[in-house]
Enzyme design. Structure first.
Site, PDB file in Angstrom:
ATOM      1  N   TYR A 223       7.917  18.907   4.070  1.00 33.56           N
ATOM      2  CA  TYR A 223       6.659  18.190   4.213  1.00 33.56           C
ATOM      3  C   TYR A 223       6.353  17.366   2.964  1.00 33.56           C
ATOM      4  CZ  TYR A 223       5.899  21.476   8.081  1.00 33.56           C
ATOM      5  OH  TYR A 223       6.012  22.206   9.224  1.00 33.56           O
TER       6      TYR A 223
ATOM      7  N   GLU B 136     -13.778  37.495  12.078  1.00 31.37           N
ATOM      8  CA  GLU B 136     -13.924  36.553  13.186  1.00 31.37           C
ATOM      9  C   GLU B 136     -15.262  35.824  13.180  1.00 31.37           C
ATOM     10  OE1 GLU B 136     -11.064  38.567  16.562  1.00 31.37           O
ATOM     11  OE2 GLU B 136     -13.023  39.479  16.170  1.00 31.37           O
TER      12      GLU B 136
END
Length: 398
Positions: free
Chosen positions: A301, A376
């Site tokens: 990348y 979460e």
């Protein structure tokens, strides 16, 4: 600013939905370019929301499109990666991976859930902004990179994307905190492979052999002097050898040893210097000991750069939007790499961090750890930020 749209409230109301999506994906992880079930789940919910989309983009990617109140206007892309890692899960939770040797250990399951949450918010608010929002569900971030295949398959076109944003879970930061950094934010990455060849033989008579184990050991030690002695100390750089393979038995000197590692850098000139010295030192060390070696570099990348101007705009969009203390500036770039950098090389883009560390030790493990997990509840802030930035960007200077 659009302060009266209750975006945070909508995101909090959608949290149970996002948790259910995240857990379903977590239970059924898929590796890069194999995310067929994940893609099917995404399409199912886009259908329920009435959002049009194109599937199979770059093989397993999905591009959704939410069109605002006006036919013309800007287009912003929101990206979520969706692949898992080849890693056996070691945590005991009801939503643990059902697939041996594969788990979501980097938060991509949460990224998908947040983007679906943001999609629901934006679809509900589409009369509040002009232009359009492109929902980019990207495969294969952890391996070969899904950004380039999606770009080649036209994800940035029809309509043309003007800017893009992405959010990534940050296991080291407090749950729900958004992190922003202008300029370089992720390192470029190249892998390298070194094959050392010598002369095999019996371990009892090493003088009749050319010991590739010894040569490989010397190479590893010498390579780790490159950053400290050949690279400007003010330039970030990393060199790591991650694989050494060679030998079959304790009394056999092998005729070949294989090394593999990675280099990371934020400046392309530093990348050139790392590659030059790595090859020169490897071959010189092998030759000095009577052996030979070949060096191969595998392109990875590119440097990920957050557009400075867009970063400041996003800061202004979010300042006062999130609760006090939940918007912070990153101090330094990460030396990890991200193929969102290819989107960022096409249009002004920003990659943001989202703290996922909760109160207990169960969310204290780093990315790519077999016990990785996140709080979460952070997904409410993540989805709200995606929606907020999209609405503000599209309404700006219209």
């Amino acid at each position: 600013m659009t302060d009266n749209l209750n975006i945070l409230e909508k995101a909090n109301n959608l949290l149970p939905f996002m948790v259910s999506i995240r857990r379903k994906i977590h239970e059924n992880p898929e590796l890069g370019m194999e995310e067929y079930e994940t893609a099917e789940l995404i399409c199912e919910h886009l259908d329920k929301m009435g959002i049009k989309y194109r599937s199979g983009v770059g093989k397993t990617g999905i591009a959704g499109l939410i069109e605002g109140k006006a036919g013309k206007g800007k287009c912003i892309g929101l990206r979520a990666d969706m692949d898992a890692l080849p890693l056996p899960e070691q945590k005991s939770v009801p939503y643990a991976s059902k697939r041996p040797g594969i788990m979501h250990a980097c938060g991509h399951d949460g990224h998908v859930a947040m983007l679906l949450g943001a999609a629901g918010i934006l679809e509900d608010l589409k009369e509040e902004f002009p232009g359009s929002v492109k929902l980019v569900f990207q495969p294969a971030e952890e391996c070969i990179g899904g950004a380039i295949p999606m770009i080649k398959d036209g994800v940035m076109e029809n309509p043309s994307v003007d800017s893009m944003i992405a959010i990534h879970m940050d296991s080291g930061s407090k749950s729900g905190v958004m992190l922003l950094l202008g300029g370089p934010c992720h390192a470029a990455q190249n892998d390298f492979e070194i094959t050392v060849t010598g002369k095999g033989g019996h371990a009892a008579v090493p003088h009749k052999s050319v010991d590739t184990i010894l040569i490989a050991s010397k190479i590893v030690v010498e390579l780790h002097h490159i950053v400290s002695r050949h690279i400007d100390p003010l330039e970030p750089a990393v060199l790591t050898v991650g694989i050494i393979e060679g030998g079959t038995k304790s009394n056999i000197i092998p005729d070949r040893v294989f090394l593999k590692g990675t280099i990371r850098y934020l400046n392309d000139k530093v990348g050139e210097e790392l590659r030059y010295w790595l090859e020169k030192i490897s071959k010189g060390t092998a030759e000095m000991s009577g052996g030979e070696c070949s060096v191969k570099f595998i392109p990875g990348y590119i440097v990920g750069v957050n557009d400075e101007n867009f970063t400041e705009k996003i800061w202004n969009y979010l300042e006062g939007f999130l609760p006090e203390g939940y918007l912070k500036r990153e101090k330094h770039p990460m030396m990890g790499s991200e193929d969102f950098s290819y989107f960022a090389s096409k249009v002004p883009s920003v990659f943001m961090g989202l703290g996922g560390r909760g109160e207990g030790e169960e969310t204290a493990y780093p990315h790519h750890h077999p016990k990785f997990d996140f709080d979460e509840k952070a997904m409410a802030h993540g989805s709200a930020v995606l929606a907020r930035v999209a609405v503000e960007f599209l309404n700006e200077n219209f």
